[in-house]
Design a protein around this motif. Structure first.
Motif, short mmCIF file in Angstrom:
data_model
loop_
_atom_site.label_atom_id
_atom_site.label_comp_id
_atom_site.label_asym_id
_atom_site.label_seq_id
_atom_site.Cartn_x
_atom_site.Cartn_y
_atom_site.Cartn_z
N PRO A 1 0.83 -1.22 0.00
CA PRO A 1 0.00 0.00 0.00
C PRO A 1 0.86 1.26 0.00
O PRO A 1 1.96 1.29 0.55
N ILE A 2 0.34 2.29 -0.64
CA ILE A 2 1.03 3.57 -0.70
C ILE A 2 0.48 4.45 0.42
O ILE A 2 -0.71 4.72 0.47
N HIS A 3 1.35 4.88 1.32
CA HIS A 3 0.93 5.71 2.44
C HIS A 3 1.12 7.20 2.18
O HIS A 3 0.53 8.02 2.86
N SER A 4 1.93 7.54 1.20
CA SER A 4 2.17 8.94 0.86
C SER A 4 1.24 9.36 -0.27
O SER A 4 1.22 8.73 -1.33
N VAL B 1 -0.16 9.96 -6.13
CA VAL B 1 -0.44 10.80 -7.30
C VAL B 1 0.57 10.53 -8.41
O VAL B 1 0.20 10.43 -9.58
N ASP B 2 1.85 10.42 -8.05
CA ASP B 2 2.88 10.15 -9.06
C ASP B 2 2.66 8.82 -9.76
O ASP B 2 2.72 8.72 -10.99
N VAL B 3 2.39 7.78 -8.99
CA VAL B 3 2.20 6.44 -9.56
C VAL B 3 0.93 6.43 -10.42
O VAL B 3 0.94 5.91 -11.54
N ALA B 4 -0.14 7.03 -9.93
CA ALA B 4 -1.39 7.06 -10.70
C ALA B 4 -1.24 7.88 -11.98
O ALA B 4 -1.79 7.50 -13.02
N TYR C 1 5.39 -0.43 -8.52
CA TYR C 1 6.25 0.73 -8.66
C TYR C 1 7.54 0.48 -7.89
O TYR C 1 7.61 -0.41 -7.04
N ALA C 2 8.54 1.27 -8.19
CA ALA C 2 9.82 1.19 -7.47
C ALA C 2 10.25 2.61 -7.15
O ALA C 2 10.22 3.49 -8.02
N VAL C 3 10.60 2.84 -5.91
CA VAL C 3 11.10 4.14 -5.49
C VAL C 3 12.62 4.07 -5.53
O VAL C 3 13.22 3.27 -4.81
N LEU C 4 13.21 4.86 -6.38
CA LEU C 4 14.66 4.85 -6.52
C LEU C 4 15.30 5.69 -5.44
O LEU C 4 14.83 6.79 -5.14
#
Length: 86
Positions: A19-22, A27-30, A72-75
């Protein structure tokens, strides 16, 4: 068919994404997923499962992210020093 020959859209893991908590990450991923949908990507769930009526790419993308269907991947980016060294 070998998974290496399939596009990323064709390979959907069985487990949902974490789950995305931020809300900013959400918004970025969507937004990136909506861009894929506008370019012709297929929805990752049945249209009957949507909670709202409109089928705009942005709404579909938000629903996919909410359901954990978008991976998604957060770099981790390290800031570069002012001297230009590594």
């Amino acid at each position: 068919m070998d998974e290496a020959n399939q596009s990323p859209e064709q390979v959907i893991p069985a487990e949902p994404a974490p789950p995305i908590h931020s809300r900013f990450l959400f918004v970025d991923v969507a937004a990136l997923r909506a861009k894929q949908l506008r370019r012709g990507a297929r929805m990752r769930f049945e249209a009957a499962q949507m909670t709202s009526a409109p089928h705009k790419p942005e709404r579909v993308a938000m629903e996919e992210v909410r359901l954990g269907l978008v991976y998604y991947a957060v770099l981790d980016q390290q800031p570069q020093s002012a001297e230009g060294g590594v």
